[in-house]
Design a protein around this motif. Structure first.
Motif, PDB file in Angstrom:
ATOM      1  N   GLY A 235       0.812  -1.209   0.000  1.00 21.59           N
ATOM      2  CA  GLY A 235       0.000   0.000   0.000  1.00 21.59           C
ATOM      3  C   GLY A 235       0.840   1.252   0.000  1.00 21.59           C
ATOM      4  N   GLY A 236       0.172   2.386   0.132  1.00 21.18           N
ATOM      5  CA  GLY A 236       0.851   3.665   0.063  1.00 21.18           C
ATOM      6  C   GLY A 236       1.123   4.279   1.419  1.00 21.18           C
ATOM      7  N   LEU A 237       1.700   5.492   1.359  1.00 27.02           N
ATOM      8  CA  LEU A 237       1.968   6.269   2.566  1.00 27.02           C
ATOM      9  C   LEU A 237       0.744   7.133   2.866  1.00 27.02           C
ATOM     10  CD1 LEU A 237       5.641   7.510   2.088  1.00 27.02           C
ATOM     11  CD2 LEU A 237       4.795   6.102   3.954  1.00 27.02           C
ATOM     12  N   PRO A 238       0.024   6.876   3.938  1.00 21.48           N
ATOM     13  CA  PRO A 238      -1.172   7.673   4.242  1.00 21.48           C
ATOM     14  C   PRO A 238      -0.809   9.046   4.805  1.00 21.48           C
ATOM     15  CG  PRO A 238      -0.806   6.075   5.983  1.00 21.48           C
ATOM     16  CD  PRO A 238       0.245   5.810   4.932  1.00 21.48           C
ATOM     17  N   GLU A 239      -1.614  10.036   4.482  1.00 23.44           N
ATOM     18  CA  GLU A 239      -1.390  11.381   5.010  1.00 23.44           C
ATOM     19  C   GLU A 239      -1.538  11.424   6.524  1.00 23.44           C
ATOM     20  OE1 GLU A 239      -3.814  14.255   3.097  1.00 23.44           O
ATOM     21  OE2 GLU A 239      -2.451  14.452   1.374  1.00 23.44           O
ATOM     22  N   GLN A 240      -2.233  10.423   7.098  1.00 27.83           N
ATOM     23  CA  GLN A 240      -2.420  10.403   8.561  1.00 27.83           C
ATOM     24  C   GLN A 240      -1.104  10.364   9.313  1.00 27.83           C
ATOM     25  OE1 GLN A 240      -4.184   8.622   6.213  1.00 27.83           O
ATOM     26  NE2 GLN A 240      -5.762   7.431   7.268  1.00 27.83           N
ATOM     27  N   LEU A 241      -0.036   9.928   8.636  1.00 24.66           N
ATOM     28  CA  LEU A 241       1.264   9.911   9.296  1.00 24.66           C
ATOM     29  C   LEU A 241       1.666  11.309   9.763  1.00 24.66           C
ATOM     30  CD1 LEU A 241       3.297   7.471   7.010  1.00 24.66           C
ATOM     31  CD2 LEU A 241       2.913   7.176   9.462  1.00 24.66           C
ATOM     32  N   ALA A 242       1.188  12.318   9.078  1.00 27.95           N
ATOM     33  CA  ALA A 242       1.520  13.693   9.471  1.00 27.95           C
ATOM     34  C   ALA A 242       0.950  14.054  10.832  1.00 27.95           C
ATOM     35  CB  ALA A 242       1.023  14.672   8.407  1.00 27.95           C
ATOM     36  N   ASN A 243      -0.008  13.254  11.326  1.00 30.36           N
ATOM     37  CA  ASN A 243      -0.570  13.501  12.660  1.00 30.36           C
ATOM     38  C   ASN A 243       0.364  13.057  13.775  1.00 30.36           C
ATOM     39  OD1 ASN A 243      -3.008  14.520  11.598  1.00 30.36           O
ATOM     40  ND2 ASN A 243      -3.818  12.454  11.361  1.00 30.36           N
ATOM     41  N   LEU A 244       1.407  12.317  13.423  1.00 31.48           N
ATOM     42  CA  LEU A 244       2.393  11.890  14.425  1.00 31.48           C
ATOM     43  C   LEU A 244       3.383  13.034  14.618  1.00 31.48           C
ATOM     44  CD1 LEU A 244       3.034   8.210  13.228  1.00 31.48           C
ATOM     45  CD2 LEU A 244       1.281   9.082  14.787  1.00 31.48           C
ATOM     46  N   THR A 245       2.966  14.046  15.321  1.00 31.96           N
ATOM     47  CA  THR A 245       3.711  15.301  15.365  1.00 31.96           C
ATOM     48  C   THR A 245       5.015  15.226  16.149  1.00 31.96           C
ATOM     49  OG1 THR A 245       2.328  15.995  17.231  1.00 31.96           O
ATOM     50  CG2 THR A 245       1.650  16.700  15.032  1.00 31.96           C
ATOM     51  N   ASN A 246       5.225  14.160  16.909  1.00 32.69           N
ATOM     52  CA  ASN A 246       6.491  13.996  17.642  1.00 32.69           C
ATOM     53  C   ASN A 246       7.468  13.075  16.924  1.00 32.69           C
ATOM     54  OD1 ASN A 246       6.258  15.490  20.294  1.00 32.69           O
ATOM     55  ND2 ASN A 246       4.369  14.305  20.356  1.00 32.69           N
ATOM     56  N   LEU A 247       7.093  12.596  15.737  1.00 31.35           N
ATOM     57  CA  LEU A 247       7.909  11.614  15.033  1.00 31.35           C
ATOM     58  C   LEU A 247       9.253  12.214  14.610  1.00 31.35           C
ATOM     59  CD1 LEU A 247       7.468   8.638  14.198  1.00 31.35           C
ATOM     60  CD2 LEU A 247       6.888   9.474  11.908  1.00 31.35           C
ATOM     61  N   GLU A 248      10.326  11.468  14.873  1.00 33.10           N
ATOM     62  CA  GLU A 248      11.669  11.867  14.473  1.00 33.10           C
ATOM     63  C   GLU A 248      12.285  10.887  13.479  1.00 33.10           C
ATOM     64  OE1 GLU A 248      13.989  12.408  17.998  1.00 33.10           O
ATOM     65  OE2 GLU A 248      12.560  13.812  18.893  1.00 33.10           O
ATOM     66  N   ILE A 249      11.983   9.598  13.644  1.00 35.01           N
ATOM     67  CA  ILE A 249      12.531   8.573  12.752  1.00 35.01           C
ATOM     68  C   ILE A 249      11.397   7.762  12.161  1.00 35.01           C
ATOM     69  CG2 ILE A 249      13.962   6.495  12.610  1.00 35.01           C
ATOM     70  CD1 ILE A 249      15.613   7.565  14.931  1.00 35.01           C
ATOM     71  N   LEU A 250      11.357   7.662  10.835  1.00 34.85           N
ATOM     72  CA  LEU A 250      10.413   6.795  10.128  1.00 34.85           C
ATOM     73  C   LEU A 250      11.226   5.917   9.187  1.00 34.85           C
ATOM     74  CD1 LEU A 250       7.566   5.883   9.475  1.00 34.85           C
ATOM     75  CD2 LEU A 250       7.399   7.756   7.819  1.00 34.85           C
ATOM     76  N   TYR A 251      11.263   4.627   9.496  1.00 30.19           N
ATOM     77  CA  TYR A 251      12.155   3.682   8.816  1.00 30.19           C
ATOM     78  C   TYR A 251      11.288   2.653   8.096  1.00 30.19           C
ATOM     79  CZ  TYR A 251      16.756   1.313   8.531  1.00 30.19           C
ATOM     80  OH  TYR A 251      17.945   0.768   8.109  1.00 30.19           O
ATOM     81  N   LEU A 252      11.163   2.808   6.765  1.00 31.80           N
ATOM     82  CA  LEU A 252      10.291   1.957   5.957  1.00 31.80           C
ATOM     83  C   LEU A 252      11.054   1.150   4.915  1.00 31.80           C
ATOM     84  CD1 LEU A 252       7.433   4.557   5.340  1.00 31.80           C
ATOM     85  CD2 LEU A 252       7.475   2.724   7.038  1.00 31.80           C
ATOM     86  N   SER A 253      12.355   1.085   5.022  1.00 37.02           N
ATOM     87  CA  SER A 253      13.183   0.419   4.012  1.00 37.02           C
ATOM     88  C   SER A 253      12.785  -1.040   3.806  1.00 37.02           C
ATOM     89  CB  SER A 253      14.657   0.465   4.443  1.00 37.02           C
ATOM     90  OG  SER A 253      15.058   1.788   4.712  1.00 37.02           O
ATOM     91  N   TYR A 254      12.948  -1.508   2.568  1.00 41.63           N
ATOM     92  CA  TYR A 254      12.766  -2.925   2.221  1.00 41.63           C
ATOM     93  C   TYR A 254      11.385  -3.449   2.578  1.00 41.63           C
ATOM     94  CZ  TYR A 254      17.750  -3.125   1.176  1.00 41.63           C
ATOM     95  OH  TYR A 254      18.992  -2.909   0.628  1.00 41.63           O
ATOM     96  N   ASN A 255      10.372  -2.817   1.978  1.00 42.32           N
ATOM     97  CA  ASN A 255       9.013  -3.320   2.038  1.00 42.32           C
ATOM     98  C   ASN A 255       8.467  -3.394   0.614  1.00 42.32           C
ATOM     99  OD1 ASN A 255       7.766  -3.785   4.872  1.00 42.32           O
ATOM    100  ND2 ASN A 255       8.980  -1.920   5.166  1.00 42.32           N
ATOM    101  N   LYS A 256       7.160  -3.422   0.465  1.00 44.51           N
ATOM    102  CA  LYS A 256       6.539  -3.508  -0.853  1.00 44.51           C
ATOM    103  C   LYS A 256       5.554  -2.364  -1.045  1.00 44.51           C
ATOM    104  CE  LYS A 256       6.959  -8.560  -0.971  1.00 44.51           C
ATOM    105  NZ  LYS A 256       6.247  -9.854  -1.110  1.00 44.51           N
ATOM    106  N   MET A 257       5.923  -1.210  -0.563  1.00 46.65           N
ATOM    107  CA  MET A 257       5.031  -0.066  -0.576  1.00 46.65           C
ATOM    108  C   MET A 257       5.062   0.634  -1.936  1.00 46.65           C
ATOM    109  SD  MET A 257       5.520   1.348   3.296  1.00 46.65           S
ATOM    110  CE  MET A 257       4.018   2.288   3.135  1.00 46.65           C
TER     111      MET A 257
END
Length: 327
Positions: A235-257
């Protein structure tokens, strides 16, 4: 003659130590630790002298055992026996130490399942079993440990799904499940963990989409680090991720997105590391990511982005150790 505050403090401490030395250790804990002693290897046994794990007379407390006084008795509150090559099944007698707040058996060679009796340790705050050879499923009874703040189960051989019962741990701050054989979807209920700072489920066989995982706008309010790398997420990257306002690291390497990267994600205020490499993302990267004041690393290799799309920063493998978050 007036007594100085420092002298009074030392005197109180001596009285406490003397009273602790004359207390008896509750029989339940003595029995449990001696059962554990009988099952462990020589590296531990040689340092566990006497019958009382909290010490007796001139004998000190056993190495790795911390005791506290409760009324007229002593109880075992911490057990730390790590990196001593303990071989064999998880010592079930541990679950009789009902006053434990810390259990650390990491970096040994424990095998078999974690017994469901682990749910009896209602005072446990830190459970560290990483770097063993533990197997079977993660017992849902861990969800009964309501005071748990740190859960380390990484680098084992756990299989099956992540138990949804982990969402019942209101105090949980750090959850490490990486480097196992976990399957299925990541429970979206984990978003109810209002104190969770760090979630690492990388290097498993997890499926599903981020849209299913990040469902609501108020989930994961304190999450700083999200490691989902090396799975089979689609699947894709949902815009809801922007609601994680304290996020510093997002590690999505090696998936099927797939799909485009929403420009809205560049609005995450303190996003510092964004790893999108080795998926099937397309399109272009919005200028907001390159102008982001905190974003040090944007790694996009191994995708289908528009020609000329560039990474940001010098790619580094993130090697945050579990012990960085113990306290």
């Amino acid at each position: 003659m007036a007594i100085s505050p420092s002298f009074a403090s030392i005197w109180c401490l001596l009285l406490l130590l003397l009273s602790l030395a004359h207390c008896k250790t509750v029989k339940r804990d003595v029995k449990a630790l001696n059962e554990i002693k009988a099952s462990l290897g020589w590296r531990v046994v040689y340092a566990w002298v006497g019958d009382d794990p909290c010490g007796d007379g001139d004998l000190p407390p056993w190495s790795g055992v911390t005791c506290s006084q409760q009324g007229d008795y002593r109880v075992v509150t911490e057990l730390e026996v790590y990196a001593v090559s303990i071989v064999g099944p998880f010592p079930t007698a541990v679950t009789n130490l009902l006053d434990l707040t810390r259990l650390d058996l990491h970096n040994n060679k424990l095998t078999g399942p974690i017994p469901p009796q682990i749910g009896r340790l209602k005072h446990l705050r830190i459970l560290n079993l990483r770097w063993n050879k533990l197997q079977d499923v993660i017992p849902p009874e861990i969800g009964e440990l309501k005071k748990l703040t740190h859960l380390y189960l990484s680098f084992n051989n756990f299989k099956g799904e992540i138990p949804v019962e982990l969402a019942n741990l209101p105090e949980l701050r750090y959850l490490y499940l990486h480097e196992n054989h976990l399957t299925g979807r990541i429970p979206p209920e984990l978003g109810n963990l209002k104190n969770l700072r760090h979630l690492d489920v990388g290097n498993n066989h997890l499926t599903g989409t981020l849209r299913d995982f990040i469902r609501s706008g108020d989930g994961f309010p304190l999450l700083r680090n999200l490691y989902l790398n090396n799975n089979q997420l689609s699947g894709g990257l949902p815009e809801q991720l922007a609601n994680l306002t304290n996020l510093e690291i997002l590690y999505l390497s090696y998936n099927k997105m797939i799909g485009a990267v929403p420009p809205k994600l560049a609005q995450i205020p303190r996003l510092t590391y964004l790893y999108l490499d080795h998926n099937s993302f397309i399109g272009r990267i919005a200028d907001g990511f390159y102008k982001h004041p905190f974003l040090k690393e944007l790694y996009i290799e191994g995708n289908q982005f528009r020609s000329g799309t560039k990474s940001k920063g010098t790619h580094k493998v993130l090697e945050l150790t579990d012990t960085e978050f113990l306290f």
